[in-house]
Design a protein around this motif. Sequence first.
Motif, short mmCIF file in Angstrom:
data_model
loop_
_atom_site.label_atom_id
_atom_site.label_comp_id
_atom_site.label_asym_id
_atom_site.label_seq_id
_atom_site.Cartn_x
_atom_site.Cartn_y
_atom_site.Cartn_z
N ILE A 78 75.18 30.39 52.58
CA ILE A 78 73.72 30.51 52.54
C ILE A 78 73.10 29.50 53.49
CG2 ILE A 78 71.65 30.27 51.10
CD1 ILE A 78 73.34 31.33 48.75
N LEU A 79 73.55 28.26 53.43
CA LEU A 79 73.01 27.22 54.32
C LEU A 79 73.26 27.58 55.78
CD1 LEU A 79 71.62 24.52 54.73
CD2 LEU A 79 73.85 23.41 54.47
N GLU A 80 74.45 28.05 56.09
CA GLU A 80 74.77 28.44 57.48
C GLU A 80 73.84 29.55 57.96
OE1 GLU A 80 78.94 29.38 57.42
OE2 GLU A 80 79.49 27.29 56.95
N ALA A 81 73.57 30.53 57.11
CA ALA A 81 72.67 31.62 57.48
C ALA A 81 71.25 31.10 57.67
CB ALA A 81 72.71 32.71 56.41
N CYS A 82 70.83 30.16 56.81
CA CYS A 82 69.49 29.58 56.94
C CYS A 82 69.36 28.79 58.24
CB CYS A 82 69.17 28.69 55.74
SG CYS A 82 68.80 29.60 54.24
N VAL A 83 70.39 28.06 58.61
CA VAL A 83 70.37 27.30 59.85
C VAL A 83 70.22 28.25 61.04
CG1 VAL A 83 71.77 25.85 61.39
CG2 VAL A 83 71.59 25.28 58.96
N LYS A 84 70.92 29.38 61.01
CA LYS A 84 70.80 30.37 62.10
C LYS A 84 69.37 30.90 62.20
CE LYS A 84 75.56 31.95 62.20
NZ LYS A 84 76.50 33.01 61.83
N GLN A 125 63.93 31.17 64.70
CA GLN A 125 62.48 31.33 64.51
C GLN A 125 61.75 30.04 64.14
OE1 GLN A 125 62.15 34.07 61.13
NE2 GLN A 125 61.52 32.35 59.85
N GLY A 126 62.49 28.97 63.85
CA GLY A 126 61.85 27.76 63.35
C GLY A 126 61.71 27.85 61.84
N SER A 127 60.80 27.08 61.29
CA SER A 127 60.64 27.05 59.83
C SER A 127 60.05 28.36 59.32
CB SER A 127 59.75 25.87 59.44
OG SER A 127 58.46 26.05 59.96
N LEU A 184 64.04 25.73 54.83
CA LEU A 184 65.11 26.66 54.44
C LEU A 184 66.45 25.96 54.20
CD1 LEU A 184 64.45 29.66 56.89
CD2 LEU A 184 63.76 29.47 54.49
N LEU A 185 66.46 24.64 54.13
CA LEU A 185 67.71 23.90 54.05
C LEU A 185 68.05 23.43 52.64
CD1 LEU A 185 67.46 21.83 57.35
CD2 LEU A 185 68.54 24.06 56.96
#
Length: 167
Positions: free
Chosen positions: A43-49, A54-56, A25-26
């Motif tokens: 978007i990246l910050e939300a994906c990191v959260k 939950q992991g990948s 997701l990065l």
Amino acid sequence: MITLQQGDITKVKVDAIVNAANSSLLGGGGVDGAIHRAGGNAILEACVKIRNKQGSCKTGEAVITTGGNLPAKFVIHTVGPVWNGGNNNEPQLLENAYRNSLQLAVDNNLQSVAFPNISTGIYHFPKEIAADIAVTAAKDFLMKHPEMDITFVCFDKENYDLYNALL
């Protein structure tokens, strides 16, 4: 309703665009990289959260984030399968990616979604098979959710012609 256009999905004004993401997701190459670049850090910050929680993201699954700087309010990130000859459940996994993305849109009260051609770039899914799976999944979904507007945004003419013939 299903519509088709050729162009850049990062410019489409819908409730959500779908990102053909990788499991991290990065961000990455192709449409994934373009969406992350155009949408900005939100978007990246939300994906990191999401990753921290939950992991990948597994192949065929989907998650939703803000659209950041995009015209779309949200990005639905789904992981399509890498083509390995078609004997590793790739068609079903691709269908799941479309269905789970659409269900996530409904679950979030979204009315319009735009899809790229998932898995047909660096994941080498045969374009003809992928187009048939995408259009069939969309038509089946619309039988239960006729209020949804689905757009397929094809970056290249080859995919556009395949989708146009199917629609």
